[in-house]
Design a protein around this motif. Structure first.
Motif, short mmCIF file in Angstrom:
data_model
loop_
_atom_site.label_atom_id
_atom_site.label_comp_id
_atom_site.label_asym_id
_atom_site.label_seq_id
_atom_site.Cartn_x
_atom_site.Cartn_y
_atom_site.Cartn_z
N PHE A 115 15.59 74.03 -26.95
CA PHE A 115 15.86 73.14 -25.79
C PHE A 115 15.06 71.88 -25.79
O PHE A 115 15.50 70.78 -25.63
CB PHE A 115 16.11 73.76 -24.50
CG PHE A 115 16.53 73.09 -23.58
CD1 PHE A 115 17.97 73.18 -23.38
CD2 PHE A 115 15.57 72.50 -22.48
CE1 PHE A 115 18.32 72.18 -22.04
CE2 PHE A 115 16.16 71.93 -21.41
CZ PHE A 115 17.43 71.64 -21.27
N LYS A 116 13.70 72.01 -25.84
CA LYS A 116 12.79 70.90 -25.59
C LYS A 116 12.95 69.86 -26.74
O LYS A 116 12.90 68.70 -26.42
CB LYS A 116 11.32 71.60 -25.48
CG LYS A 116 11.14 72.40 -24.19
CD LYS A 116 9.60 72.85 -24.29
CE LYS A 116 9.28 73.72 -23.03
NZ LYS A 116 7.93 74.29 -22.82
N LEU A 133 15.68 69.44 -28.83
CA LEU A 133 16.89 68.78 -28.73
C LEU A 133 16.90 67.64 -27.67
O LEU A 133 17.58 66.70 -27.59
CB LEU A 133 18.04 69.64 -28.20
CG LEU A 133 18.29 70.81 -29.39
CD1 LEU A 133 19.43 71.70 -29.07
CD2 LEU A 133 18.95 69.95 -30.53
N LYS A 134 16.04 67.89 -26.56
CA LYS A 134 16.00 66.94 -25.42
C LYS A 134 15.33 65.73 -26.00
O LYS A 134 15.54 64.56 -25.54
CB LYS A 134 15.17 67.46 -24.28
CG LYS A 134 16.15 68.26 -23.50
CD LYS A 134 15.31 68.71 -22.05
CE LYS A 134 15.54 67.44 -21.24
NZ LYS A 134 14.89 67.71 -19.75
N GLU A 135 14.43 65.72 -26.89
CA GLU A 135 13.86 64.71 -27.56
C GLU A 135 14.78 63.64 -28.55
O GLU A 135 14.33 62.65 -28.96
CB GLU A 135 12.72 65.19 -28.23
CG GLU A 135 11.53 65.76 -27.31
CD GLU A 135 10.22 66.36 -28.09
OE1 GLU A 135 10.35 66.10 -29.19
OE2 GLU A 135 9.45 67.02 -27.39
N ASN A 182 22.36 65.19 -25.26
CA ASN A 182 21.88 65.91 -23.85
C ASN A 182 22.41 67.10 -23.84
O ASN A 182 23.43 67.55 -23.55
CB ASN A 182 22.88 65.08 -23.01
CG ASN A 182 22.70 65.64 -21.66
OD1 ASN A 182 21.46 66.01 -21.19
ND2 ASN A 182 23.68 65.61 -20.33
N PRO A 183 21.23 68.16 -24.25
CA PRO A 183 21.48 69.59 -23.97
C PRO A 183 21.62 70.06 -22.66
O PRO A 183 20.81 69.64 -21.71
CB PRO A 183 20.31 70.17 -24.88
CG PRO A 183 19.33 69.16 -24.44
CD PRO A 183 19.71 67.67 -24.33
N TYR A 184 22.25 71.07 -22.47
CA TYR A 184 22.55 71.98 -21.21
C TYR A 184 21.64 73.04 -21.26
O TYR A 184 21.60 73.77 -22.25
CB TYR A 184 23.96 72.28 -20.92
CG TYR A 184 24.79 71.11 -20.67
CD1 TYR A 184 25.05 70.29 -19.70
CD2 TYR A 184 25.83 70.65 -22.11
CE1 TYR A 184 25.93 69.36 -19.69
CE2 TYR A 184 26.52 69.68 -21.88
CZ TYR A 184 26.84 68.86 -20.81
OH TYR A 184 27.43 68.00 -20.48
N PRO A 185 20.78 73.44 -20.17
CA PRO A 185 20.20 74.65 -19.86
C PRO A 185 20.99 75.98 -20.50
O PRO A 185 22.31 75.93 -20.06
CB PRO A 185 19.66 74.66 -18.49
CG PRO A 185 19.72 73.58 -18.23
CD PRO A 185 20.92 72.71 -18.93
N SER A 198 25.17 70.85 -26.45
CA SER A 198 24.69 69.50 -26.09
C SER A 198 25.97 68.60 -26.08
O SER A 198 26.65 68.55 -27.02
CB SER A 198 23.63 69.08 -27.28
OG SER A 198 22.64 69.80 -27.09
#
Length: 365
Positions: free
Chosen positions: A289-290, A292-294, A299-302, A310
């Motif tokens: 998740f971290k 993919l956020k980069e 825009n990944p979802y929790p 995403s």
């Protein structure tokens, strides 16, 4: 009828419930021109660690493959009763949870009856409804993927559907249903089928025990994710006693193979392995998740599951992204539906799988 409550009766048997997911690695190898070991398969939420070693040992020493399996899956149901704390009389096993979804519909629905579906979610509910001649009333989820309980209540009052299918954690976004929300829906005059295929990764307890006090609740589980047995097709469900008797009458007599039952029982004998693998996947999910956020265009979802959804942004074509990754040997899932546009879903793999995925995504910068 309000928008978002439309009855969808144009589903056909020709619809593909698994979309663009591909199965066997040998098939993928031929299609992509790559060796099976060079394909990173992150498109079907499979458990990359596989089952405990006891499973291979049990399959290797299987004594009676030429004898039909126990129609009641007694050994497995006894093991599941010990595992869940729920009496075996409440438990029914199937050829994957998919078979049980169809079996429930065959027992509950007559042609023309209605079910409630809350997209985006698992597509087999709509597929099996079409096979069983049922109509689908869609109550889309809110923008944060939570259930629209007010609209569900209105639909139940106006349309009198027979059952509602809910998934927690939900596929494809990984959101969970709280006790409060589930209790509100259970108070409605409708059969609630709660699919817990990914419950092990959520941090919340299964609601299997709830079937003893809620006559309108069914809870489905699977060995595909938890125990790495997707290829052997073994699922199970917890049912109120007033409902399960009808499923026993309707199910195929030999629906759970000898190999599947032996494997599931062997997997349950090593809870330490199952817990270790679960924790490894949850830890890797947070790392993925971290990372993919980069990625600038994601825009990944929790998620509370073993996958991450995403949104693909910045003008990047989500379908082409999926196709380009496939050419690099990395398989992911692409979504482009009314409720979910320009999105990809990535299964959580091993750390080395994550590394290769991120390396490939970085080529698109």
């Amino acid at each position: 009828m309000k928008p978002g409550m439309e009855v969808d009766d144009d589903c056909t048997r020709n619809n593909n419930p698994i979309g663009d997911i591909n199965g066997d690695k040998d098939v993928l190898s031929t299609r992509l021109g790559r060796k099976p070991e060079d394909i990173i398969k992150l498109d079907a939420n499979e458990n990359p660690y596989g089952p405990p070693p006891e499973v291979s040992e049990a399959l290797g020493s299987m004594k009676f493959p030429y004898i039909y399996p126990d129609p009641e899956s007694r050994r497995l149901r006894a093991a599941l009763a010990q595992d869940s704390g729920l009496g075996s009389e409440y438990i029914l096993a199937g050829c994957g949870a998919d078979e049980l979804i169809d079996l429930i519909m065959r027992c509950v629905l007559d042609p023309g009856d209605k079910i409630v579906d809350c997209p985006p979610t698992f597509t087999m509910y709509v597929f099996d409804a079409a096979v069983n001649g049922a109509l689908v009333i869609k109550v889309p989820r809110k923008s944060d993927f939570s259930l629209d309980t007010e609209r569900i209540a209105e639909v139940v009052e106006q349309e009198r559907p027979k059952c509602i299918f809910l998934t927690s954690p939900n596929n494809p976004d990984g959101s969970i249903i709280s006790d409060e929300v589930l209790l509100k829906i259970l108070d409605l005059p409708i059969l609630v089928v709660l699919d817990e295929a990914y419950i092990e990764f959520s941090g919340i307890e299964s609601r299997m025990q709830w079937v003893k006090k809620h006559e309108n609740l069914i809870v489905l589980r699977t060995f595909s994710k938890r125990a790495g047995l997707a290829g052997l097709r073994i699922g199970y469900g917890a049912f109120p006693l007033s409902i399960i008797e009808y499923l026993w009458r309707a199910k195929q007599p030999y629906n759970v193979s000898v190999a599947a039952e032996i494997s599931a029982c062997a997997a349950l004998k090593n809870p330490d392995y199952l817990e270790k693998v679960k924790m490894a996947l949850v830890e890797e999910r947070e790392r993925l998740f971290k990372l993919l956020k980069e990625v600038p265009f994601l825009n990944p979802y929790p998620s509370h599951s073993n996958f991450i959804l995403s949104e693909v942004t910045s003008g990047v074509d989500a379908k082409k992204l999926k196709e380009d990754l496939a050419q690099m040997g990395v398989m992911i899932r692409h979504f482009n539906t009314k409720e979910l546009k320009d999105c990809i879903r990535v299964s959580v793999g091993k750390p080395e799988h994550t590394d290769i995925l991120i390396e490939c995504l970085n080529r698109f910068h």
